[in-house]
Structure formats: structure tokens, C-alpha cells
Design a protein around this motif. Structure first.
Motif, PDB file in Angstrom:
ATOM      1  N   LEU A  38      61.234  81.413  28.886  1.00 14.99           N
ATOM      2  CA  LEU A  38      59.914  81.549  29.113  1.00 14.99           C
ATOM      3  C   LEU A  38      59.153  81.643  27.950  1.00 14.99           C
ATOM      4  CD1 LEU A  38      60.287  84.120  32.344  1.00 14.99           C
ATOM      5  CD2 LEU A  38      59.918  81.541  32.300  1.00 14.99           C
ATOM      6  N   GLY A  39      59.238  82.374  27.170  1.00 16.65           N
ATOM      7  CA  GLY A  39      58.646  82.835  25.655  1.00 16.65           C
ATOM      8  C   GLY A  39      58.657  81.573  25.003  1.00 16.65           C
ATOM      9  N   GLY A  40      59.461  80.638  24.939  1.00 22.51           N
ATOM     10  CA  GLY A  40      59.557  79.431  24.205  1.00 22.51           C
ATOM     11  C   GLY A  40      58.659  78.459  25.042  1.00 22.51           C
ATOM     12  N   CYS A  41      58.638  78.438  26.495  1.00 18.74           N
ATOM     13  CA  CYS A  41      57.921  77.744  27.153  1.00 18.74           C
ATOM     14  C   CYS A  41      56.323  77.977  26.877  1.00 18.74           C
ATOM     15  CB  CYS A  41      57.951  77.526  28.519  1.00 18.74           C
ATOM     16  SG  CYS A  41      59.622  76.961  29.282  1.00 18.74           S
ATOM     17  N   TYR A  42      55.931  79.220  26.509  1.00 22.10           N
ATOM     18  CA  TYR A  42      54.836  79.684  26.546  1.00 22.10           C
ATOM     19  C   TYR A  42      54.265  79.378  25.049  1.00 22.10           C
ATOM     20  CZ  TYR A  42      50.608  82.987  26.356  1.00 22.10           C
ATOM     21  OH  TYR A  42      49.334  83.597  26.288  1.00 22.10           O
ATOM     22  N   ILE A  43      55.091  79.315  24.075  1.00 23.89           N
ATOM     23  CA  ILE A  43      54.858  79.134  22.865  1.00 23.89           C
ATOM     24  C   ILE A  43      54.552  77.426  22.741  1.00 23.89           C
ATOM     25  CG2 ILE A  43      55.453  78.668  20.296  1.00 23.89           C
ATOM     26  CD1 ILE A  43      57.082  81.581  20.864  1.00 23.89           C
ATOM     27  N   ILE A  44      55.375  76.664  23.409  1.00 20.93           N
ATOM     28  CA  ILE A  44      55.214  75.143  23.279  1.00 20.93           C
ATOM     29  C   ILE A  44      53.904  74.680  24.155  1.00 20.93           C
ATOM     30  CG2 ILE A  44      56.203  73.007  24.425  1.00 20.93           C
ATOM     31  CD1 ILE A  44      58.901  74.196  24.354  1.00 20.93           C
ATOM     32  N   PHE A  45      53.469  75.728  25.083  1.00 19.86           N
ATOM     33  CA  PHE A  45      52.288  75.082  25.792  1.00 19.86           C
ATOM     34  C   PHE A  45      51.109  75.390  24.753  1.00 19.86           C
ATOM     35  CE2 PHE A  45      54.480  75.863  29.971  1.00 19.86           C
ATOM     36  CZ  PHE A  45      54.824  74.477  30.033  1.00 19.86           C
ATOM     37  N   ILE A  46      51.185  76.488  24.204  1.00 21.54           N
ATOM     38  CA  ILE A  46      49.992  76.698  23.099  1.00 21.54           C
ATOM     39  C   ILE A  46      50.165  75.694  22.097  1.00 21.54           C
ATOM     40  CG2 ILE A  46      49.244  78.403  21.361  1.00 21.54           C
ATOM     41  CD1 ILE A  46      50.292  80.616  22.938  1.00 21.54           C
TER      42      ILE A  46
END
Length: 223
Positions: A38-46
Motif C-alpha cells: 500500500l505504501g508503494g502504491c501511494y508513492i507511485i501515485f504521487i
């Protein structure tokens, strides 16, 4: 600085990723890999330009995580189950980031270009435009109540007469306005040929993001 990627994300990819992130988040809920995913997805979206939606979701995610984690831990005294519940909440909040970053009209155009039945695309267009209008009307009604000194919102009598009745009236008016708007713009559920003004296109970044998040979920499950 992040606006170099103007198109945000391919609309259909956004919907698929929304569902995928929720599913993977639920499957990994009892494992530490869920936080990494989930943290990786959040960073990718940013990174790809969805930072406005990511920033809007962040405080909601933190608050909901804290509430559900705190309540569950207070009741069960079980840290593992409390973290698992918190991870499930985060999977839902982070999953909405890509869909918040696309315009409703882009999603409808994308669905039309993929030959999705018109009745579905029109229903989607009405629903996506109705929700923001409804939220705006609710805000205006609450502001009007404050100006008039109508009283406490959670008072049943105040809620019914000063909030619920005006809201129902406005819902009927909004639904009629949206229907007339769609009709006057020539939208139809018939199967006749139609043109699309601007077709959303898949960029290389869309494909990379889709593969990266898809692969991240698979790796998390395997590990």
C-alpha cells in the motif's frame, strides 16, 4: 513539479487498479507486506501526478486507521488483529486515489471507445456528476441552517424540517436538470454510430504503473 505527467492515469486502468488494490490489501491484511504494498502504491501515485488526490486521502486514511485500530485494540487487546483491520481500511482509502484523479467525462469517453453499452456509460456519467452536486447541495443547506440559526443538526425535528426536506427537494430538481442536460446534448442509449471528441490514450507510464502495481501485489502474495 509533479505536473509533467498531465493525463494522470488511463481511466479504465484506474478502475481496475482500484479493485485490484482493495483485493490485494484484503488478502495481505494479516501480513507486514500489506503496508509495503500500500505504501508503494501511494508513492507511485504521487510520482505519476496523482498527488492532489493522494494528499486529500492521507488525513482521512490516518484518521480512519487510528479510529478502527484503537477501537479494535481496546476491545480485543490483540495487536495483530487491530493492525489487520487498519490495513483493510488503508486498502480502501488508497485504492480510491487513481479514480479520484480522473475526470468523469474521460472515463465515459474511455468506455465509449471500448464499445461499452451506452446505457452503462450514460448511467456512469449521471452517477459521477450527481454525487458532487449532491455534496455541494448538502453543504449549502448546512450553511443556510447556520445563517438562520435553525439549531443543532442532530435534533430530529431540525434535521427533518431544515435539512432533509430541502435536500429531497433539491435531489428531485438536480435529477431533472441532469436528465434534461443529457437529452439536450444529444446523448442516446441507441446503438447508432457515434463519434468521440477526445479518446483517452494509453501512455507508456500507464502501462509501467499497471505492471508495477500488478507485480507488487503478486510478489506480496508469493512472499
Amino acid at each position: 513539479m509533479f505536473d509533467i505527467y498531465k493525463s494522470k492515469i488511463y481511466p479504465i486502468f484506474a478502475i481496475i487498479l482500484n479493485i485490484y488494490i482493495v483485493v490485494i490489501g484484503l488478502l495481505l491484511a494479516k501480513r507486514i507486506e500489506a503496508f509495503y504494498f500500500l505504501g508503494g502504491c501511494y508513492i507511485i501515485f504521487i510520482i505519476i501526478g496523482c498527488y492532489k488526490a493522494a494528499l486529500k486521502v492521507l488525513p482521512i486514511s490516518v484518521i480512519l486507521f487510528g479510529i478502527f485500530f484503537g477501537i479494535n485494540y481496546a476491545v480485543t487487546q490483540n495487536l495483530e488483529s487491530s493492525l489487520a483491520l487498519g490495513e483493510r481500511i488503508l486498502s480502501f482509502t488508497i485504492a480510491v486515489i487513481p479514480t479520484l484523479s480522473i475526470r468523469p467525462i474521460d472515463l465515459v469517453r474511455n468506455m465509449n471507445s471500448l464499445k461499452v453499452p451506452r446505457i452503462i456509460t450514460l448511467g456512469m456519467l449521471i452517477a459521477l456528476n450527481f454525487i458532487p452536486l449532491l455534496m455541494l447541495e448538502m453543504k449549502q443547506i448546512r450553511e443556510a441552517m447556520k445563517i438562520r440559526g435553525a439549531g443543532f443538526l442532530f435534533n430530529p425535528k431540525v434535521f427533518y424540517r431544515a435539512h432533509l426536506v430541502p435536500l429531497i427537494t433539491r435531489i428531485v430538481e438536480i435529477s431533472d436538470t441532469l436528465s434534461l442536460s443529457i437529452e439536450t446534448r444529444g446523448f442516446s442509449t441507441s446503438s447508432k454510430d457515434y463519434s468521440i471528441y477526445h479518446k483517452p490514450k494509453i501512455n507508456i507510464i500507464d502501462i509501467l504503473v499497471f505492471i508495477l502495481i500488478l507485480g507488487g501485489g503478486i510478489v506480496g502474495i508469493i512472499l
